[in-house]
Scaffold this motif. Structure first.
Motif, PDB file in Angstrom:
ATOM      1  N   ASP A  59      78.005  50.369  -6.672  1.00 12.89           N
ATOM      2  CA  ASP A  59      77.369  50.783  -7.536  1.00 12.89           C
ATOM      3  C   ASP A  59      77.078  51.990  -8.027  1.00 12.89           C
ATOM      4  O   ASP A  59      76.371  52.778  -7.431  1.00 12.89           O
ATOM      5  CB  ASP A  59      76.089  50.209  -7.256  1.00 12.89           C
ATOM      6  CG  ASP A  59      74.897  50.158  -8.576  1.00 12.89           C
ATOM      7  OD1 ASP A  59      74.991  50.441  -9.059  1.00 12.89           O
ATOM      8  OD2 ASP A  59      73.670  50.685  -7.941  1.00 12.89           O
ATOM      9  N   GLY A  60      78.231  52.427  -9.098  1.00 12.36           N
ATOM     10  CA  GLY A  60      78.634  53.927  -9.220  1.00 12.36           C
ATOM     11  C   GLY A  60      78.893  54.706  -8.232  1.00 12.36           C
ATOM     12  O   GLY A  60      79.584  54.910  -7.183  1.00 12.36           O
ATOM     13  N   GLU A  61      77.834  55.372  -7.845  1.00 14.62           N
ATOM     14  CA  GLU A  61      78.583  56.163  -6.578  1.00 14.62           C
ATOM     15  C   GLU A  61      78.101  55.848  -5.194  1.00 14.62           C
ATOM     16  O   GLU A  61      78.240  56.567  -4.050  1.00 14.62           O
ATOM     17  CB  GLU A  61      77.868  57.620  -6.646  1.00 14.62           C
ATOM     18  CG  GLU A  61      78.741  58.304  -8.147  1.00 14.62           C
ATOM     19  CD  GLU A  61      80.082  58.574  -7.813  1.00 14.62           C
ATOM     20  OE1 GLU A  61      80.495  58.758  -6.379  1.00 14.62           O
ATOM     21  OE2 GLU A  61      81.185  58.486  -8.774  1.00 14.62           O
ATOM     22  N   THR A  62      76.958  54.299  -4.828  1.00 15.62           N
ATOM     23  CA  THR A  62      76.499  54.212  -4.232  1.00 15.62           C
ATOM     24  C   THR A  62      77.090  53.014  -3.489  1.00 15.62           C
ATOM     25  O   THR A  62      77.210  52.061  -4.730  1.00 15.62           O
ATOM     26  CB  THR A  62      75.216  53.876  -4.624  1.00 15.62           C
ATOM     27  OG1 THR A  62      74.016  54.637  -4.399  1.00 15.62           O
ATOM     28  CG2 THR A  62      74.235  53.675  -3.433  1.00 15.62           C
ATOM     29  N   LEU A  63      77.775  53.185  -2.294  1.00 19.87           N
ATOM     30  CA  LEU A  63      77.489  51.792  -1.306  1.00 19.87           C
ATOM     31  C   LEU A  63      76.590  51.419  -0.659  1.00 19.87           C
ATOM     32  O   LEU A  63      76.368  51.618   0.261  1.00 19.87           O
ATOM     33  CB  LEU A  63      78.933  52.416  -1.158  1.00 19.87           C
ATOM     34  CG  LEU A  63      79.866  51.213   0.096  1.00 19.87           C
ATOM     35  CD1 LEU A  63      80.712  50.673  -1.314  1.00 19.87           C
ATOM     36  CD2 LEU A  63      81.139  51.866   0.741  1.00 19.87           C
ATOM     37  N   LEU A  64      76.172  49.785  -1.886  1.00 16.81           N
ATOM     38  CA  LEU A  64      75.567  49.174  -0.890  1.00 16.81           C
ATOM     39  C   LEU A  64      76.406  48.216   0.731  1.00 16.81           C
ATOM     40  O   LEU A  64      76.397  47.629  -0.250  1.00 16.81           O
ATOM     41  CB  LEU A  64      74.974  48.024  -2.255  1.00 16.81           C
ATOM     42  CG  LEU A  64      74.049  48.382  -2.837  1.00 16.81           C
ATOM     43  CD1 LEU A  64      73.651  48.358  -4.148  1.00 16.81           C
ATOM     44  CD2 LEU A  64      72.544  49.574  -2.530  1.00 16.81           C
ATOM     45  N   PRO A  65      75.684  48.273   1.784  1.00 14.97           N
ATOM     46  CA  PRO A  65      76.468  47.337   2.664  1.00 14.97           C
ATOM     47  C   PRO A  65      76.061  46.285   2.272  1.00 14.97           C
ATOM     48  O   PRO A  65      75.276  45.888   2.453  1.00 14.97           O
ATOM     49  CB  PRO A  65      76.225  48.688   3.638  1.00 14.97           C
ATOM     50  CG  PRO A  65      74.800  49.289   3.379  1.00 14.97           C
ATOM     51  CD  PRO A  65      74.988  49.545   1.940  1.00 14.97           C
ATOM     52  N   ASP A  66      76.986  45.671   3.578  1.00 12.54           N
ATOM     53  CA  ASP A  66      77.142  44.391   3.246  1.00 12.54           C
ATOM     54  C   ASP A  66      77.044  43.523   2.386  1.00 12.54           C
ATOM     55  O   ASP A  66      75.436  42.634   2.588  1.00 12.54           O
ATOM     56  CB  ASP A  66      76.935  43.808   4.077  1.00 12.54           C
ATOM     57  CG  ASP A  66      76.850  44.250   5.900  1.00 12.54           C
ATOM     58  OD1 ASP A  66      78.595  44.774   5.659  1.00 12.54           O
ATOM     59  OD2 ASP A  66      76.232  45.365   7.004  1.00 12.54           O
ATOM     60  N   ARG A  67      76.933  43.454   0.834  1.00 10.16           N
ATOM     61  CA  ARG A  67      75.909  42.476  -0.173  1.00 10.16           C
ATOM     62  C   ARG A  67      76.809  41.238  -0.904  1.00 10.16           C
ATOM     63  O   ARG A  67      76.485  40.584  -1.342  1.00 10.16           O
ATOM     64  CB  ARG A  67      75.676  44.090  -1.300  1.00 10.16           C
ATOM     65  CG  ARG A  67      74.645  44.784  -1.390  1.00 10.16           C
ATOM     66  CD  ARG A  67      73.230  44.239  -0.068  1.00 10.16           C
ATOM     67  NE  ARG A  67      72.152  45.491  -0.586  1.00 10.16           N
ATOM     68  CZ  ARG A  67      71.728  46.148   0.827  1.00 10.16           C
ATOM     69  NH1 ARG A  67      73.325  46.681   1.643  1.00 10.16           N
ATOM     70  NH2 ARG A  67      71.221  47.253   0.107  1.00 10.16           N
ATOM     71  N   ALA A  68      78.014  41.543  -0.175  1.00 11.56           N
ATOM     72  CA  ALA A  68      78.687  40.443  -0.351  1.00 11.56           C
ATOM     73  C   ALA A  68      79.235  39.587   1.123  1.00 11.56           C
ATOM     74  O   ALA A  68      79.692  40.367   2.066  1.00 11.56           O
ATOM     75  CB  ALA A  68      79.867  40.524  -1.031  1.00 11.56           C
ATOM     76  N   PHE A  69      79.608  37.924   0.955  1.00 14.62           N
ATOM     77  CA  PHE A  69      80.522  37.403   2.168  1.00 14.62           C
ATOM     78  C   PHE A  69      81.100  36.773   1.656  1.00 14.62           C
ATOM     79  O   PHE A  69      81.432  35.800   0.296  1.00 14.62           O
ATOM     80  CB  PHE A  69      79.026  37.400   2.863  1.00 14.62           C
ATOM     81  CG  PHE A  69      77.797  36.437   2.597  1.00 14.62           C
ATOM     82  CD1 PHE A  69      78.297  35.037   3.368  1.00 14.62           C
ATOM     83  CD2 PHE A  69      76.910  37.258   2.266  1.00 14.62           C
ATOM     84  CE1 PHE A  69      77.200  34.678   2.630  1.00 14.62           C
ATOM     85  CE2 PHE A  69      76.505  36.177   1.746  1.00 14.62           C
ATOM     86  CZ  PHE A  69      76.215  34.992   1.999  1.00 14.62           C
TER      87      PHE A  69
END
Length: 100
Positions: A59-69
């Motif tokens: 998300d832009g510069e942010t990496l949101l961990p484990d939001r897809a599988f």
């Protein structure tokens, strides 16, 4: 249907192309914008779907961990339960919203 994070479409496909498994919508691999996904080292094995591959969502510069599988190589026996081969279909959760 769309998987959206902060206005950015991560995946999009007609509902008829998606699969609903245990309350989660799974998008076909060809409908996912993979440039927003980063493979995660998180491991999980489902008793009937097999080994899961998690992805963090950019998300832009942010990496949101484990939001897809996804399940890259589910056991063939699970296809009967789901109704078709769902290898590499991708589901989303938390901040990634699935909408019509």
């Amino acid at each position: 249907m769309k998987a959206v994070l902060n206005g950015t479409v991560i995946a999009e496909a007609p509902q008829a192309d998606l699969l609903k498994i245990e309350g989660n919508w799974y998008f076909p691999p060809s409908s996912v914008n993979s440039e927003f996904l980063v493979k995660s080292p998180t491991s999980y094995t489902c008793s009937w779907k097999g080994e899961c591959q998690y992805f963090s969502v950019q998300d832009g510069e942010t990496l949101l961990p484990d939001r897809a599988f996804s399940y890259p190589t589910p056991p063939a026996a699970s296809f009967d339960r789901v109704g078709q081969d769902y290898s590499n279909y991708v589901a989303f959760w938390k901040e990634v919203r699935v909408t019509d």
